[in-house]
Design a protein around this motif. Structure first.
Motif, mmCIF file in Angstrom:
data_model
loop_
_atom_site.group_PDB
_atom_site.id
_atom_site.type_symbol
_atom_site.label_atom_id
_atom_site.label_comp_id
_atom_site.label_asym_id
_atom_site.label_seq_id
_atom_site.Cartn_x
_atom_site.Cartn_y
_atom_site.Cartn_z
ATOM 1 N N ALA A 289 1.426 -37.497 -36.151
ATOM 2 C CA ALA A 289 0.030 -37.132 -35.891
ATOM 3 C C ALA A 289 -0.914 -38.298 -36.150
ATOM 4 N N GLU A 290 -0.527 -39.214 -37.026
ATOM 5 C CA GLU A 290 -1.392 -40.310 -37.437
ATOM 6 C C GLU A 290 -1.222 -41.573 -36.604
ATOM 7 N N LEU A 291 -0.259 -41.603 -35.689
ATOM 8 C CA LEU A 291 -0.027 -42.819 -34.918
ATOM 9 C C LEU A 291 -1.218 -43.121 -34.019
ATOM 10 N N GLU A 292 -1.631 -44.373 -34.016
ATOM 11 C CA GLU A 292 -2.729 -44.822 -33.162
ATOM 12 C C GLU A 292 -2.116 -45.416 -31.900
ATOM 13 N N LEU A 293 -2.129 -44.643 -30.828
ATOM 14 C CA LEU A 293 -1.462 -45.024 -29.591
ATOM 15 C C LEU A 293 -2.492 -45.339 -28.504
ATOM 16 N N ALA A 294 -2.114 -46.232 -27.615
ATOM 17 C CA ALA A 294 -3.039 -46.657 -26.552
ATOM 18 C C ALA A 294 -3.409 -45.469 -25.663
ATOM 19 N N TYR A 295 -4.692 -45.381 -25.345
ATOM 20 C CA TYR A 295 -5.158 -44.266 -24.519
ATOM 21 C C TYR A 295 -6.145 -44.719 -23.459
ATOM 22 N N ALA A 296 -5.863 -44.345 -22.254
ATOM 23 C CA ALA A 296 -6.794 -44.277 -21.140
ATOM 24 C C ALA A 296 -6.262 -43.137 -20.282
ATOM 25 N N PRO A 297 -7.121 -42.457 -19.528
ATOM 26 C CA PRO A 297 -6.683 -41.217 -18.866
ATOM 27 C C PRO A 297 -5.492 -41.369 -17.933
ATOM 28 N N GLN A 298 -5.309 -42.568 -17.341
ATOM 29 C CA GLN A 298 -4.167 -42.747 -16.443
ATOM 30 C C GLN A 298 -2.861 -43.035 -17.174
ATOM 31 N N PHE A 299 -2.939 -43.247 -18.498
ATOM 32 C CA PHE A 299 -1.735 -43.588 -19.268
ATOM 33 C C PHE A 299 -1.337 -42.513 -20.282
ATOM 34 N N GLY A 300 -2.265 -41.751 -20.771
ATOM 35 C CA GLY A 300 -1.952 -40.780 -21.801
ATOM 36 C C GLY A 300 -3.123 -39.844 -22.010
ATOM 37 N N SER A 301 -3.152 -39.246 -23.190
ATOM 38 C CA SER A 301 -4.251 -38.346 -23.565
ATOM 39 C C SER A 301 -4.811 -38.803 -24.900
ATOM 40 N N ALA A 302 -6.035 -38.383 -25.189
ATOM 41 C CA ALA A 302 -6.629 -38.743 -26.475
ATOM 42 C C ALA A 302 -5.772 -38.209 -27.620
ATOM 43 N N LYS A 303 -5.188 -37.049 -27.410
ATOM 44 C CA LYS A 303 -4.137 -36.550 -28.293
ATOM 45 C C LYS A 303 -2.826 -36.735 -27.541
ATOM 46 N N ASP A 304 -2.171 -37.854 -27.787
ATOM 47 C CA ASP A 304 -0.954 -38.175 -27.050
ATOM 48 C C ASP A 304 0.109 -37.107 -27.314
ATOM 49 N N PRO A 305 1.021 -36.873 -26.358
ATOM 50 C CA PRO A 305 2.105 -35.931 -26.606
ATOM 51 C C PRO A 305 2.876 -36.182 -27.904
ATOM 52 N N VAL A 306 2.997 -37.444 -28.308
ATOM 53 C CA VAL A 306 3.664 -37.729 -29.581
ATOM 54 C C VAL A 306 2.804 -37.257 -30.747
ATOM 55 N N ASN A 307 1.484 -37.476 -30.663
ATOM 56 C CA ASN A 307 0.583 -36.952 -31.700
ATOM 57 C C ASN A 307 0.668 -35.432 -31.787
ATOM 58 N N MET A 308 0.753 -34.782 -30.627
ATOM 59 C CA MET A 308 0.814 -33.322 -30.609
ATOM 60 C C MET A 308 2.076 -32.814 -31.299
ATOM 61 N N LEU A 309 3.183 -33.505 -31.103
ATOM 62 C CA LEU A 309 4.399 -33.138 -31.833
ATOM 63 C C LEU A 309 4.160 -33.239 -33.336
ATOM 64 N N GLY A 310 3.420 -34.282 -33.742
ATOM 65 C CA GLY A 310 3.107 -34.445 -35.155
ATOM 66 C C GLY A 310 2.219 -33.337 -35.683
ATOM 67 N N PHE A 311 1.245 -32.893 -34.872
ATOM 68 C CA PHE A 311 0.367 -31.800 -35.306
ATOM 69 C C PHE A 311 1.172 -30.516 -35.532
ATOM 70 N N VAL A 312 2.078 -30.231 -34.600
ATOM 71 C CA VAL A 312 2.898 -29.029 -34.743
ATOM 72 C C VAL A 312 3.803 -29.147 -35.963
ATOM 73 N N ALA A 313 4.397 -30.340 -36.145
ATOM 74 C CA ALA A 313 5.272 -30.556 -37.307
ATOM 75 C C ALA A 313 4.503 -30.360 -38.612
ATOM 76 N N GLU A 314 3.276 -30.844 -38.645
ATOM 77 C CA GLU A 314 2.435 -30.698 -39.835
ATOM 78 C C GLU A 314 2.122 -29.228 -40.103
ATOM 79 N N ASN A 315 1.802 -28.484 -39.059
ATOM 80 C CA ASN A 315 1.508 -27.058 -39.221
ATOM 81 C C ASN A 315 2.708 -26.291 -39.759
ATOM 82 N N LEU A 316 3.901 -26.642 -39.261
ATOM 83 C CA LEU A 316 5.110 -25.964 -39.729
ATOM 84 C C LEU A 316 5.447 -26.361 -41.162
ATOM 85 N N ALA A 317 5.270 -27.640 -41.471
ATOM 86 C CA ALA A 317 5.616 -28.124 -42.813
ATOM 87 C C ALA A 317 4.702 -27.531 -43.884
ATOM 88 N N THR A 318 3.454 -27.301 -43.532
ATOM 89 C CA THR A 318 2.491 -26.781 -44.511
ATOM 90 C C THR A 318 2.427 -25.261 -44.523
#
Length: 537
Positions: A409-438
């Motif tokens: 969730a904390e990774l700072e990944l390159a973002y522009a709309p043609q390359f990814g999302s402001a919440k990159d799919p990898v970040n989203m996996l981290g958000f879900v992992a954090e929700n499950l862990a807590t």
């Protein structure tokens, strides 16, 4: 002396020359070419790589001119005399033999295709070197049909490329799925795209014999096969090491230590033929991948030159392209974790590869496997038309760096709309992992749902009525998420499982229910889309 002139062998030779300008370096290669792009061989068959010469990255003459390395192609090493420090070699074309001396010997023989003892197996062609691809290319014009035996990486690549050449292609896999590193729900799109492109996919059935123009299967059916490709798997090319008395493991892999020494201190081994260490549990494993072979070749040269380096463990990170679909994995899959008895969490997501509002957004499927106690990332899989490669690479990098799943969730990944999302799919996996862990969220897997329903859980579908009418899970009760706050009183008592299309709306619904005094609600991980892929319904 280096035996084997492809990935590991030539990497070792070139690196050693860069480190030591005076060493006498000799490379022995049984085939007629060195440093060829073996991962590109199927694509020459299909005409994607049009020029055969593009596969030949170096020649013996060029290596001699640039690196002053003696390379003998068409030359087979037939015996190692460890006491005399000599290798007997034979010229393939003439049969003439001679002995060559060595101070240090590096074995980089690679892996060879498995050819089971089936009637007619001699008619099946393998794909290991340029000579093999020449034989296949020569056979294609006279063929109308082809049977590929084996659904691993090479098998699916060959099936695709033979379709490109206009052949009627059948792919036979003895197990229930192609691409063994993937779990069942993740491989479903692969099966679908193979069939959509005309491949006759036969799963869970073995080949029993190969005839003149057909292949017979264990269920009694036959497949037309003017051309037969054996892509059943590979085995370490360790016969020379065995005859020399070097230690092998039970699967025939050459046993080496962390500095690539075999059981003989003057003999090293690298590449596909050697036993490697698994990155997750340190167990012995055989991983025949080009990146690892090249790195090991470089590292063994460092060791011989006196540098303080060691081999690194392997994650088995790999990717293949199938009719425009990217299929990648790293680390362990769910099947392996279950067999090992390791407690784990599973996260499925279905994000677009870049911002949905930017033209060309396409959905992919990602799966993250996480240690239930430590939050360690144990593996990941991805399938989709685009963007899968970089997400799996980021996760493999995170695993190597020791990041926890929540850290994604904390990774700072390159973002522009043609390359990814402001919440990159990898970040989203981290958000879900954090929700499950807590403990903020609880999930349930597609293959656990039926048992939960049988035990009395109510399945709540929070999609729209149109989505519900288009396809639903048996027993599901429709209550759209936007109506949930006003209709909570309609819900029965007892355990609730919520689901939507991919899991996002269901997460919102679970939080609404928790705030209304219904804690412990479980979200169907990956939603309806993952359930459909896993159950095939």
């Amino acid at each position: 002396m280096i035996i084997g002139g492809v990935a590991a062998g030539m990497s070792a030779a070139a690196r050693l020359r860069r480190l030591d300008g005076n060493a006498h370096i000799t490379v022995i290669e049984r085939s007629g070419n060195i440093s060829f792009a073996n991962c590109g061989l199927p694509y020459h068959v299909g005409g994607v790589i049009e020029q055969r010469e593009a596969l030949l990255l170096q020649s013996p003459q060029a290596i001699k001119a640039r690196f002053d390395i003696d390379v003998f192609v068409g030359t087979e090493a037939t015996a190692i005399n460890r006491e005399a420090h000599t290798v007997t070699v034979r010229e393939v074309s003439t049969g003439a033999t001679r002995e060559l001396p060595y101070d240090k010997l590096v074995l980089a023989p690679g892996a060879s295709p498995v050819h089971p003892p089936l009637p007619g197996i001699e008619r099946a062609l393998g794909l290991r070197n340029v000579e093999d691809v020449d034989a296949i290319v020569a056979a294609v014009p006279a063929a109308r049909s082809a049977v590929v035996i084996g659904g691993g990486f090479i098998g699916v690549e060959m099936a695709e490329n033979l379709v490109h050449r206009g052949l009627q292609v059948s792919l036979v896999e003895a197990t229930a799925q192609v691409m063994a590193p993937l779990d069942p729900e993740m491989v479903a799109p692969v099966h679908a795209i193979l069939r959509e492109n005309g491949v006759d996919l036969r799963l869970g059935v073995a080949v029993t014999s190969i005839g003149e123009g057909e292949v017979t299967l264990a269920d009694g059916s036959t497949l037309p096969g003017d051309l037969v490709i054996a892509a059943i798997g590979v085995k370490p090319e360790s016969g020379l090491a065995k005859e020399a008395g070097l230690e092998l493991n039970e699967r025939g892999g050459i046993v080496v230590d962390e500095t690539f020494h075999t059981s003989d201190p003057d003999v090293f081994a690298v590449g596909d033929a050697v036993v490697k260490r698994d990155a997750l549990d340190g167990s012995a494993t055989l991983v025949p991948l080009a990146q690892t072979a090249n790195l090991q070749g470089r590292r063994v040269a460092d060791v011989i030159a006196g540098r303080d380096v060691q081999d690194r463990p392997v994650l088995g990170t790999a990717i293949v392209g199938i009719f425009g679909l990217q299929v990648a994995s790293t680390g362990w899959n769910e099947k392996r974790l279950v067999v090992a008895g390791r407690k784990h969490r599973i996260i499925h997501t279905h994000p677009a590869q870049h911002a949905g509002y930017y033209p060309g957004a396409q959905q992919m499927a990602l799966k993250l496997l996480v240690d239930a106690e430590t939050d360690e990332i144990l593996g990941a899989q991805g399938v989709g038309p685009d963007g899968v490669d970089k997400r799996i690479d980021v996760i493999a990098t995170a695993m190597t760096g020791g990041l926890a799943a929540s850290d994604l969730a904390e990774l700072e990944l390159a973002y522009a709309p043609q390359f990814g999302s402001a919440k990159d799919p990898v970040n989203m996996l981290g958000f879900v992992a954090e929700n499950l862990a807590t403990g903020l969220s609880r999930n349930i897997q597609w293959h656990e749902l039926a048992a939960a329903q049988e035990a009395g859980a109510t399945l709540l579908d929070v999609r729209t009525p149109d989505e519900y009418e288009a396809g639903r899970i048996p027993g599901a009760v429709l209550l759209p998420v936007d109506e949930l706050r006003d209709r909570i009183d309609e819900l029965p008592e007892g355990e609730l499982v919520v689901h939507c299309a991919v899991g996002i709306r269901a997460h919102i619904a679970a939080q609404i229910l928790a705030a209304a005094g219904r804690p412990g609600v479980r979200n169907l991980d990956g939603g309806y889309k993952t359930w459909i892929a896993g159950t095939g319904q």
